[in-house]
Design a protein around this motif. Structure first.
Motif, PDB file in Angstrom:
ATOM      1  N   GLY A  91     -10.369  44.259 -35.742  1.00  0.00           N
ATOM      2  CA  GLY A  91      -9.452  45.352 -35.453  1.00  0.00           C
ATOM      3  C   GLY A  91      -8.331  45.578 -36.438  1.00  0.00           C
ATOM      4  N   ILE A  92      -8.288  44.820 -37.533  1.00  0.00           N
ATOM      5  CA  ILE A  92      -7.261  45.053 -38.549  1.00  0.00           C
ATOM      6  C   ILE A  92      -7.627  46.311 -39.329  1.00  0.00           C
ATOM      7  CG2 ILE A  92      -6.056  44.123 -40.564  1.00  0.00           C
ATOM      8  CD1 ILE A  92      -5.499  42.636 -37.914  1.00  0.00           C
ATOM      9  N   ARG A  93      -6.705  47.269 -39.365  1.00  0.00           N
ATOM     10  CA  ARG A  93      -6.995  48.568 -39.971  1.00  0.00           C
ATOM     11  C   ARG A  93      -6.135  48.873 -41.193  1.00  0.00           C
ATOM     12  NH1 ARG A  93     -10.846  47.852 -37.742  1.00  0.00           N
ATOM     13  NH2 ARG A  93     -11.759  48.827 -35.894  1.00  0.00           N
ATOM     14  N   ASP A  94      -5.033  48.196 -41.347  1.00  0.00           N
ATOM     15  CA  ASP A  94      -4.115  48.502 -42.448  1.00  0.00           C
ATOM     16  C   ASP A  94      -4.721  48.048 -43.775  1.00  0.00           C
ATOM     17  OD1 ASP A  94      -1.986  48.617 -44.318  1.00  0.00           O
ATOM     18  OD2 ASP A  94      -0.515  48.403 -42.702  1.00  0.00           O
ATOM     19  N   GLU A  95      -5.076  49.008 -44.613  1.00  0.00           N
ATOM     20  CA  GLU A  95      -5.723  48.684 -45.879  1.00  0.00           C
ATOM     21  C   GLU A  95      -4.799  47.917 -46.823  1.00  0.00           C
ATOM     22  OE1 GLU A  95      -8.846  48.924 -46.697  1.00  0.00           O
ATOM     23  OE2 GLU A  95      -9.405  49.872 -44.801  1.00  0.00           O
ATOM     24  N   ARG A  96      -3.488  48.103 -46.683  1.00  0.00           N
ATOM     25  CA  ARG A  96      -2.540  47.343 -47.504  1.00  0.00           C
ATOM     26  C   ARG A  96      -2.645  45.851 -47.188  1.00  0.00           C
ATOM     27  NH1 ARG A  96       2.942  49.926 -45.603  1.00  0.00           N
ATOM     28  NH2 ARG A  96       1.843  49.507 -43.658  1.00  0.00           N
ATOM     29  N   VAL A  97      -2.749  45.547 -45.917  1.00  0.00           N
ATOM     30  CA  VAL A  97      -2.842  44.149 -45.485  1.00  0.00           C
ATOM     31  C   VAL A  97      -4.168  43.546 -45.934  1.00  0.00           C
ATOM     32  CG1 VAL A  97      -2.855  42.599 -43.495  1.00  0.00           C
ATOM     33  CG2 VAL A  97      -1.308  44.565 -43.527  1.00  0.00           C
ATOM     34  N   LEU A  98      -5.239  44.268 -45.741  1.00  0.00           N
ATOM     35  CA  LEU A  98      -6.561  43.772 -46.127  1.00  0.00           C
ATOM     36  C   LEU A  98      -6.644  43.538 -47.639  1.00  0.00           C
ATOM     37  CD1 LEU A  98      -8.696  46.083 -43.811  1.00  0.00           C
ATOM     38  CD2 LEU A  98      -8.382  43.613 -43.536  1.00  0.00           C
ATOM     39  N   ALA A  99      -6.079  44.464 -48.412  1.00  0.00           N
ATOM     40  CA  ALA A  99      -6.091  44.311 -49.868  1.00  0.00           C
ATOM     41  C   ALA A  99      -5.260  43.102 -50.290  1.00  0.00           C
ATOM     42  CB  ALA A  99      -5.559  45.579 -50.536  1.00  0.00           C
ATOM     43  N   ALA A 100      -4.127  42.883 -49.627  1.00  0.00           N
ATOM     44  CA  ALA A 100      -3.271  41.741 -49.950  1.00  0.00           C
ATOM     45  C   ALA A 100      -3.988  40.425 -49.659  1.00  0.00           C
ATOM     46  CB  ALA A 100      -1.977  41.823 -49.148  1.00  0.00           C
ATOM     47  N   MET A 101      -4.691  40.374 -48.543  1.00  0.00           N
ATOM     48  CA  MET A 101      -5.386  39.136 -48.178  1.00  0.00           C
ATOM     49  C   MET A 101      -6.608  38.911 -49.059  1.00  0.00           C
ATOM     50  SD  MET A 101      -4.768  38.889 -44.068  1.00  0.00           S
ATOM     51  CE  MET A 101      -5.273  37.183 -44.011  1.00  0.00           C
ATOM     52  N   MET A 102      -7.184  39.991 -49.567  1.00  0.00           N
ATOM     53  CA  MET A 102      -8.286  39.854 -50.518  1.00  0.00           C
ATOM     54  C   MET A 102      -7.770  39.329 -51.855  1.00  0.00           C
ATOM     55  SD  MET A 102     -11.547  40.119 -50.861  1.00  0.00           S
ATOM     56  CE  MET A 102     -12.583  39.844 -52.304  1.00  0.00           C
ATOM     57  N   ALA A 103      -6.529  39.664 -52.177  1.00  0.00           N
ATOM     58  CA  ALA A 103      -5.971  39.297 -53.482  1.00  0.00           C
ATOM     59  C   ALA A 103      -5.501  37.849 -53.562  1.00  0.00           C
ATOM     60  CB  ALA A 103      -4.801  40.230 -53.816  1.00  0.00           C
ATOM     61  N   VAL A 104      -5.256  37.217 -52.406  1.00  0.00           N
ATOM     62  CA  VAL A 104      -4.671  35.862 -52.405  1.00  0.00           C
ATOM     63  C   VAL A 104      -5.756  34.815 -52.155  1.00  0.00           C
ATOM     64  CG1 VAL A 104      -3.012  34.318 -51.298  1.00  0.00           C
ATOM     65  CG2 VAL A 104      -2.441  36.740 -51.616  1.00  0.00           C
ATOM     66  N   PRO A 105      -5.954  33.886 -53.085  1.00  0.00           N
ATOM     67  CA  PRO A 105      -6.966  32.829 -52.928  1.00  0.00           C
ATOM     68  C   PRO A 105      -6.510  31.761 -51.936  1.00  0.00           C
ATOM     69  CG  PRO A 105      -5.798  32.554 -55.009  1.00  0.00           C
ATOM     70  CD  PRO A 105      -5.282  33.820 -54.398  1.00  0.00           C
ATOM     71  N   ARG A 106      -6.918  31.893 -50.692  1.00  0.00           N
ATOM     72  CA  ARG A 106      -6.422  31.014 -49.628  1.00  0.00           C
ATOM     73  C   ARG A 106      -6.784  29.545 -49.862  1.00  0.00           C
ATOM     74  NH1 ARG A 106      -7.535  29.770 -43.822  1.00  0.00           N
ATOM     75  NH2 ARG A 106      -5.577  30.002 -42.671  1.00  0.00           N
ATOM     76  N   GLN A 107      -7.861  29.303 -50.602  1.00  0.00           N
ATOM     77  CA  GLN A 107      -8.276  27.916 -50.822  1.00  0.00           C
ATOM     78  C   GLN A 107      -7.237  27.127 -51.617  1.00  0.00           C
ATOM     79  OE1 GLN A 107      -9.637  30.484 -52.403  1.00  0.00           O
ATOM     80  NE2 GLN A 107     -10.000  29.990 -54.559  1.00  0.00           N
ATOM     81  N   LEU A 108      -6.360  27.815 -52.330  1.00  0.00           N
ATOM     82  CA  LEU A 108      -5.321  27.133 -53.095  1.00  0.00           C
ATOM     83  C   LEU A 108      -4.208  26.584 -52.212  1.00  0.00           C
ATOM     84  CD1 LEU A 108      -4.804  29.529 -56.147  1.00  0.00           C
ATOM     85  CD2 LEU A 108      -6.345  27.561 -55.946  1.00  0.00           C
ATOM     86  N   PHE A 109      -4.174  27.012 -50.958  1.00  0.00           N
ATOM     87  CA  PHE A 109      -3.060  26.678 -50.080  1.00  0.00           C
ATOM     88  C   PHE A 109      -3.406  25.649 -49.006  1.00  0.00           C
ATOM     89  CE2 PHE A 109      -2.140  30.756 -51.943  1.00  0.00           C
ATOM     90  CZ  PHE A 109      -0.784  30.694 -52.222  1.00  0.00           C
ATOM     91  N   VAL A 110      -4.652  25.233 -48.939  1.00  0.00           N
ATOM     92  CA  VAL A 110      -5.050  24.249 -47.930  1.00  0.00           C
ATOM     93  C   VAL A 110      -5.283  22.901 -48.602  1.00  0.00           C
ATOM     94  CG1 VAL A 110      -6.109  26.056 -46.517  1.00  0.00           C
ATOM     95  CG2 VAL A 110      -7.525  24.738 -48.094  1.00  0.00           C
ATOM     96  N   GLU A 111      -5.371  21.854 -47.788  1.00  0.00           N
ATOM     97  CA  GLU A 111      -5.659  20.530 -48.327  1.00  0.00           C
ATOM     98  C   GLU A 111      -7.005  20.562 -49.059  1.00  0.00           C
ATOM     99  OE1 GLU A 111      -3.705  17.945 -48.208  1.00  0.00           O
ATOM    100  OE2 GLU A 111      -2.169  18.673 -46.834  1.00  0.00           O
ATOM    101  N   GLU A 112      -7.106  19.831 -50.150  1.00  0.00           N
ATOM    102  CA  GLU A 112      -8.323  19.862 -50.963  1.00  0.00           C
ATOM    103  C   GLU A 112      -9.572  19.528 -50.145  1.00  0.00           C
ATOM    104  OE1 GLU A 112     -10.024  18.025 -55.194  1.00  0.00           O
ATOM    105  OE2 GLU A 112      -8.004  17.551 -54.488  1.00  0.00           O
TER     106      GLU A 112
END
Length: 219
Positions: free
Chosen positions: A28-49
């Motif tokens: 249900g997330i519709r805001d394209e700004r939010v989706l684009a931002a989350m696509m741009a950020v590599p989440r794997q860099l922020f979790v434990e290895e």
């Protein structure tokens, strides 16, 4: 790590991130700004290895120090609500954690001020964010329940920990027309949106959530 292995790992992560975005759309997330931002950020860099392979699952993951990185849907949902029909503008994040949400916010807000009470966690967030070189993000070791008066007022405030009640210090640091979103409750928690209008504060209770508690002081 060879360049071929690194390239393959990056491609795998990008595919996983794309699947996360599709799942967020389905949720249900519709805001394209939010989706684009989350696509741009590599989440794997922020979790434990050791948990990197689970970085794009829709679940909260442990960070140590009894803290967690919020599940992607909750991050997207809270930012989407803050930005509905408006720009986020100058934004305060309470609870830097690993730095992931600050990185996402940097793509949709003009300025991001993020405070964290735990020094070791803040130091880790600085390391995580350093490689992304985000010029509009500022981190501060501070008691988030008191906000960050030195940079107030804010157009948007997002809180990544549950308070027993809405902290007055945070509502006082909102501009007129500003929005604050946070989980409220000691047992059962509810996501609450607070808006500062010309007539005062307006609260809207949203869905049930589960966050770590918002604690006072610094460590």
């Amino acid at each position: 790590m060879s360049s071929e292995v690194l390239r393959a790992a990056l491609q795998t992560a990008q595919r996983a991130r794309a699947r996360m975005i599709e799942r967020l759309r389905e949720q249900g997330i519709r805001d394209e700004r939010v989706l684009a931002a989350m696509m741009a950020v590599p989440r794997q860099l922020f979790v434990e290895e050791a948990l990197a392979s689970r970085a794009y699952e829709d679940t909260a993951l442990p960070l140590g120090l009894q803290q967690t990185i919020s599940q992607p849907f909750v991050v997207a949902r809270m930012i989407e609500i803050l930005g509905a029909g408006r720009e986020l503008g100058k934004t305060l994040e309470v609870g830097t954690g690993c730095g992931y949400q600050a990185a996402v916010l940097s793509h949709v807000a003009t300025e991001v001020y993020s405070v964290e009470r735990l020094r070791p966690l803040l130091d880790r967030a600085r390391l995580n964010l350093r490689h992304l070189r985000l010029p509009n993000v500022r981190l501060k070791h501070a008691d988030g329940s008191a906000g960050l008066k030195e940079a107030a007022p804010y157009d948007s405030i997002i809180v990544a920990a549950a308070a027993p009640k809405v902290p007055p210090a945070l509502t006082e640091q909102l501009t007129e027309g500003g929005r604050l979103i946070l989980p409220v409750g000691c047992g059962d928690q509810t996501l609450v949106l607070v808006e500062r209008t010309s007539r005062g504060l307006r609260e809207t209770r949203l869905n049930a959530v589960r966050f770590v508690p918002l604690l006072p002081g610094t460590e």
